[in-house]
Each structure stands twice: as structure tokens, then as C-alpha cells.
Design an enzyme around this catalytic site. Structure first.
Site, mmCIF file in Angstrom:
data_model
loop_
_atom_site.group_PDB
_atom_site.id
_atom_site.type_symbol
_atom_site.label_atom_id
_atom_site.label_comp_id
_atom_site.label_asym_id
_atom_site.label_seq_id
_atom_site.Cartn_x
_atom_site.Cartn_y
_atom_site.Cartn_z
ATOM 1 N N CYS A 78 0.838 -1.208 0.000
ATOM 2 C CA CYS A 78 0.000 0.000 0.000
ATOM 3 C C CYS A 78 0.868 1.250 0.000
ATOM 4 O O CYS A 78 2.004 1.237 0.479
ATOM 5 C CB CYS A 78 -0.896 0.049 1.244
ATOM 6 N N ASP A 79 0.305 2.320 -0.512
ATOM 7 C CA ASP A 79 0.943 3.630 -0.394
ATOM 8 C C ASP A 79 -0.139 4.694 -0.315
ATOM 9 O O ASP A 79 -1.087 4.681 -1.109
ATOM 10 C CB ASP A 79 1.863 3.926 -1.578
ATOM 11 N N SER A 80 0.002 5.592 0.657
ATOM 12 C CA SER A 80 -1.004 6.642 0.866
ATOM 13 C C SER A 80 -0.399 8.026 0.693
ATOM 14 O O SER A 80 0.732 8.282 1.113
ATOM 15 C CB SER A 80 -1.600 6.539 2.279
ATOM 16 N N GLY A 115 -3.069 3.670 -2.646
ATOM 17 C CA GLY A 115 -2.880 2.663 -3.675
ATOM 18 C C GLY A 115 -2.713 1.298 -3.030
ATOM 19 O O GLY A 115 -2.057 1.172 -1.992
#
Length: 209
Positions: A78-80, A115
Site C-alpha cells: 500500500c501507499d497513501s 494505492g
């Protein structure tokens, strides 16, 4: 049993999964986010930026998995980032940057983008690569100057996307959200549910209680 691997050091993401019945193996990726961001096409939509970062993290961890996990697992990366005023904002990295970010976003609204990349691995082979981006609109309050100071001094906003947490001290300064709260914390349960189903698994196959 299919194991779950979380390709993230985020305590928030780990907490979301644990509260939802999954206790993942945590393996932090070696991806240099700044280097990867600098190499991306500057015209990429914000949703695609976080998606590419998430995929890079998941693939990095998949390449380092021990044999016992390669046999049967799901890797989640994940990436925020916060998209506000036409700009993607990641982790401030310093107290000064965190303060400046809060001074600019107080009283405003932005979209917290996360993501997600999910890899299904069986017998040492990646059989499915699934991904999507979650978006939640966040309406920020107007904390007083001394509240911003004490919040920055706490250290919490320095190393989190958008310089705030919904489930920590920063939650006091969020007026409301539109959408999925778990996405704001960093891992969207409904989105991951959909990705898992695309691989042919049921989310209940991954529960550990």
C-alpha cells in the site's frame, strides 16, 4: 493455509488487518519512495502514482519471501498520499514541513488516496497481480496555533501521509470524512476484499479466528 504478508511498516495498516481477523507476516519493502517518485512521469494522475508505489513495494517484498511463504500467500502493498490543492502530499519528514502542511490545509478538504497492490503467490509463482486505488474525502478542522504546535511536537504527523492520522491525535482535527475510514488509516478493507476475490480466494479463507 494461505498466509498474508503485509509489505508495510505502518502500525495503522497492521492494526486494521488485525482488527479484521488477519494477523499478517510483516515484511518491510526496500523501495526508496523518493527515488521512485522522481522517476515517474510527472503527468501521471495522482491515483496512478500511489498505485505504482504500492505495486513496487509488493513486488519488492515478493522477491525476498522465504520458501514457506512462497508456497501459498497473498502479499499486500500500500501507499497513501493526500491530494489537496492540486498537489500530492506524502510524509512531511520534518517538524517544519508538518507545521507548514497543517497551516495550509486547516479548514480545507482533500482526498486521501491509498494505492493497493495484491499479489497471489502459489508454488513460488505469482499467479495474480491485482490493484486499485481508494479515495476518501477528508474535511479538516481549524486547530488553534497552539494545538498545531503541540500536535507537531508529539511527532505523530511527521512520518504519516498527509501529516495526520484519523485514529490518533490527528483525529481531533478532522471534521468529517466522505467514504471509507479504513482507507484513511492506510488500508481499505472493502477494496482489499474485492482484490482478494479477484484471485479466486474468499476473504474468510484468510481469517485467523
Amino acid at each position: 493455509m494461505t498466509r498474508v504478508v503485509l509489505a508495510s511498516a505502518s502500525k495503522g495498516r497492521l492494526g486494521v488487518l488485525r482488527q479484521a481477523g488477519i494477523d499478517p507476516q510483516v515484511i518491510v519493502s526496500a523501495v526508496d519512495e523518493d527515488t521512485l517518485l522522481a522517476a515517474l512521469d510527472p503527468d501521471l494522475p495522482p491515483e496512478a502514482v500511489v498505485a505504482k508505489l504500492a505495486t513496487a513495494k509488493a513486488l519488492s517484498v515478493a522477491a525476498e519471501l522465504p520458501d514457506e511463504l512462497l508456497a501459498d500467500c497473498v502479499v499486500i502493498g500500500c501507499d497513501s498520499m493526500l491530494f489537496l490543492d492540486g498537489t500530492l502530499r506524502g510524509k512531511p519528514g520534518s517538524a517544519e514541513a508538518a507545521r507548514a502542511q497543517w497551516e495550509s490545509m486547516a479548514g480545507s478538504a482533500g482526498h486521501l488516496l491509498t494505492g493497493h497492490a495484491l499479489l497471489r503467490i502459489s508454488g513460488g509463482v505469482i499467479t495474480h497481480t491485482e490493484g486499485d486505488t481508494g479515495s476518501t474525502k477528508v474535511h479538516f478542522g481549524k486547530p488553534a496555533e497552539d494545538e498545531i504546535t503541540r500536535y507537531v511536537d508529539s511527532g505523530e504527523p511527521i512520518h504519516v501521509a498527509g501529516a495526520f492520522t484519523l485514529n490518533g491525535l490527528g483525529g481531533w482535527f478532522v471534521d468529517r470524512i466522505e467514504g471509507d475510514p479504513s482507507n484513511v488509516i492506510g488500508l481499505s478493507l472493502p477494496l482489499v476484499h474485492r482484490l482478494v476475490r479477484r484471485t479466486g480466494l474468499s476473504i474468510s479463507d484468510l481469517w485467523q479466528r
